[in-house]
Design an enzyme around this catalytic site. Structure first.
Site, PDB file in Angstrom:
ATOM      1  N   GLY A  84       0.884  -1.256   0.006  1.00  0.00           N
ATOM      2  CA  GLY A  84      -0.014   0.041   0.062  1.00  0.00           C
ATOM      3  C   GLY A  84       0.875   1.172  -0.168  1.00  0.00           C
ATOM      4  O   GLY A  84       1.987   1.175   0.019  1.00  0.00           O
ATOM      5  N   ASP A 120       8.759   5.921   7.680  1.00  0.00           N
ATOM      6  CA  ASP A 120       8.319   7.192   8.113  1.00  0.00           C
ATOM      7  C   ASP A 120       7.354   8.151   7.363  1.00  0.00           C
ATOM      8  O   ASP A 120       7.067   9.222   7.613  1.00  0.00           O
ATOM      9  CB  ASP A 120       9.646   8.171   8.333  1.00  0.00           C
ATOM     10  CG  ASP A 120      10.368   8.448   7.213  1.00  0.00           C
ATOM     11  OD1 ASP A 120      10.237   7.643   6.235  1.00  0.00           O
ATOM     12  OD2 ASP A 120      11.478   9.088   7.299  1.00  0.00           O
ATOM     13  N   GLY A 121       7.057   7.325   6.056  1.00  0.00           N
ATOM     14  CA  GLY A 121       6.246   7.952   5.101  1.00  0.00           C
ATOM     15  C   GLY A 121       6.891   9.208   4.492  1.00  0.00           C
ATOM     16  O   GLY A 121       6.281   9.912   3.503  1.00  0.00           O
ATOM     17  N   ARG A 171       3.276  13.496  -8.138  1.00  0.00           N
ATOM     18  CA  ARG A 171       3.347  12.669  -9.334  1.00  0.00           C
ATOM     19  C   ARG A 171       1.980  12.702  -9.873  1.00  0.00           C
ATOM     20  O   ARG A 171       0.845  12.665  -9.355  1.00  0.00           O
ATOM     21  CB  ARG A 171       3.568  11.294  -8.942  1.00  0.00           C
ATOM     22  CG  ARG A 171       3.693  10.123  -9.906  1.00  0.00           C
ATOM     23  CD  ARG A 171       4.526   8.941  -9.610  1.00  0.00           C
ATOM     24  NE  ARG A 171       3.959   8.088  -8.345  1.00  0.00           N
ATOM     25  CZ  ARG A 171       4.294   7.022  -7.846  1.00  0.00           C
ATOM     26  NH1 ARG A 171       5.407   6.709  -8.092  1.00  0.00           N
ATOM     27  NH2 ARG A 171       3.786   6.394  -7.005  1.00  0.00           N
ATOM     28  N   ASP A 247       4.531  -4.472  -7.574  1.00  0.00           N
ATOM     29  CA  ASP A 247       3.597  -3.267  -6.971  1.00  0.00           C
ATOM     30  C   ASP A 247       4.140  -2.061  -7.725  1.00  0.00           C
ATOM     31  O   ASP A 247       3.679  -1.071  -7.602  1.00  0.00           O
ATOM     32  CB  ASP A 247       4.036  -3.158  -5.630  1.00  0.00           C
ATOM     33  CG  ASP A 247       5.517  -3.304  -5.065  1.00  0.00           C
ATOM     34  OD1 ASP A 247       6.021  -4.307  -5.318  1.00  0.00           O
ATOM     35  OD2 ASP A 247       6.012  -2.476  -4.732  1.00  0.00           O
TER      36      ASP A 247
END
Ligand code: AMP
Ligand code: MG
Length: 472
Positions: A84, A120-121, A171, A247
């Site tokens: 995800g 940590d995103g 993006r 992915d």
């Protein structure tokens, strides 16, 4: 501005609703004005501070419903049931007033989501600059790809091996549906969700399949063709994706995820740059095979809802012929051959062997070869050269037509690893001049750029980049 949120209207378990949070001091480093116009985003205005706030996730995009998409994936062959968007946020979709198509607007590096696992995103600025330059270069080189709308410095340090300045990339993609999205539901045996996803994907990407009787199989065939074409483009331009996990395999057929990717300098079929690709799984010359491997994983998912294994095998086996047709057409043009015949395929192979044996620069050698069409003295390419000229002279239009084809098919400028790294280092010192110059030549990669010729140079021995990193 025509924003919508069709993916966010799919069932709840397709994504997680999230909020992004303000960053300390967002600063707009790059804004893609022509893409913004294409998407009809002029309404956002030219206020750099506002754009930096929105495209760092500090302020919401008006009309958007922010989500993190759920997906699974085979990473280097191993299945991970839940990946995800761990550091991405889908802000909204927009319908372009120019082409009427739907595009995702997604932030990358905008902070934690329920899919962040141990991450940590966030993203350091380096990979943001890298993706901005590379994806825009790919677009200008004629390769299907996601695009970059904005690059923002957050003013917040991100800890990797050391502290680095943080960044957020915006993006733009035809969608972010990947093979891994199908795998997510298939591995949960959720046939209903799979069916919903297939219907959505068909409607969004391959609407012509919808009327077909075996529309799931036809959809698969369309994805196979799109991937085959994509990899043919990569090979022809000398691009190594580096991390072709399922992915990162978009069903739209766009190049997705610019991680440890790189362009070849000296040609070698087994070339690997990615520091994490220890086995050479995603080496330059293995990319068609690996794309097909990924498509086999997609077939396994689709079989759950329609059709027999044999039907999918037939479609999967179409990959090779489609790939070769596109690859040799592209390579033929690079060699000035407009109507490639079986003999030309041999010429392509001989040419590549020559480049490999002599460790020649892939991109530059094509331009050097073209010079031979005008000059009478032989170059370095001896035996190959004689055969090649014979083929050219046999074609309608002869050398003049060939010269035109070659100039249009062989870029002077590609995002060379050493140049990209140099631009990143300078940006870390607050100097964007190298980024701007590189961006300028890559925006028109087939044209001469007086004063900026150095960007066409292959790396000197001590400038060679031997490994690239995900850097996430
Ligand atoms: P990638 O290698 O970029 O395709 O990412 C693979 C997976 O790792 C995806 O699920 C990403 O969202 C996740 N990921 C990569 N970097 C980070 C990060 N810094 N924080 C959270 N998740 C991440
Ligand atoms: Mg990815």
């Amino acid at each position: 501005m025509k924003l919508s949120n069709s993916y966010a209207e799919l069932p709840e378990h397709f994504y997680a609703r999230i909020r992004t949070h303000p960053v300390p001091s967002p600063r707009l480093l790059a804004w893609n004005g022509s893409l913004a116009a294409h998407l009809g985003l002029e309404e956002l205005g030219g206020d750099k501070e506002r754009l930096a706030a929105i495209f760092s996730g500090s302020e919401p995009l008006p009309g958007g419903r922010t989500i993190a998409m759920a997906y699974a994936g085979h990473q280097f062959g191993n299945f991970v049931p839940r990946l995800g968007d761990g550091r991405a946020a889908l802000l909204a979709e927009v319908i372009s007033p120019r082409d009427g198509r739907r595009y995702d607007i997604q932030l990358k590096g905008s902070g934690l989501t329920p899919f962040s696992r141990n991450g940590d995103g966030k993203s350091p600025l380096g990979p943001v600059i890298r993706e901005y330059l590379l994806s825009e270069a790919m677009h200008r080189l004629g390769v299907p790809t996601t695009r970059s709308l904005a690059a923002v410095a957050t003013g917040e340090p991100v800890f990797r091996d050391w502290l680095e300045p943080g960044g957020v990339l915006t993006r733009v993609a035809s969608s972010h549906i990947r093979v891994g999205t199908f795998e997510y539901f298939a591995s949960r045996r959720d046939g209903e969700a799979l069916q919903t996803l297939v219907d959505y994907a068909i409607q969004r990407h391959y609407p012509d399949c919808a009327t077909d009787e075996n529309h799931v199989n036809t959809f698969f065939s369309a994805v196979v063709a799109a991937q085959a074409r994509l990899v043919a483009h990569w090979m022809a331009i000398g691009f190594i994706h580096g991390v072709m996990n399922t992915d990162n395999c978009a069903i739209s057929g766009e190049t997705l995820d610019y991680g440890p990717c790189a362009f070849l300098d000296t040609f070698h079929i087994d070339k690997v740059f990615s520091s994490i690709d220890h086995q050479g799984r995603y080496a330059y010359g293995r990319q068609a095979h690996m794309a097909q491997w990924n498509l086999a994983r997609l077939a396994e998912c689709l079989m759950m809802i329609e059709g027999e294994r044999e039907d999918y095998e037939v479609r999967l086996n179409e990959f090779q012929a489609t790939f070769e047709a596109h690859y040799f057409a592209l390579m033929g043009r690079k060699l000035g051959l407009s109507q490639p015949d079986p003999e030309d395929r041999e010429l392509v192979t001989a040419w590549l062997q020559l480049l490999q044996d002599r460790r020649l620069d892939y991109t530059r050698s094509f331009r050097q070869l073209a010079v031979r069409l005008e000059a009478d003295d032989a170059l370095l390419f001896d035996d190959f050269e004689t055969r090649w000229l014979q083929q050219i002279d046999r074609q309608p239009g002869g050398r003049e037509t060939a010269a035109g084809l070659m100039a249009a098919a062989n870029p002077l400028f590609i995002p060379r690893n050493h140049q990209v790294e140099r631009a990143i280092h300078a940006a870390y010192e607050d100097d964007l001049s190298l980024f701007d110059e590189l961006h300028q030549v890559l925006s028109a990669p087939f044209d001469a750029h007086p004063g900026l010729e150095n960007y066409a140079e292959p790396p000197a021995e001590n400038e060679q980049v031997l490994a690239t990193f995900c850097g996430t």
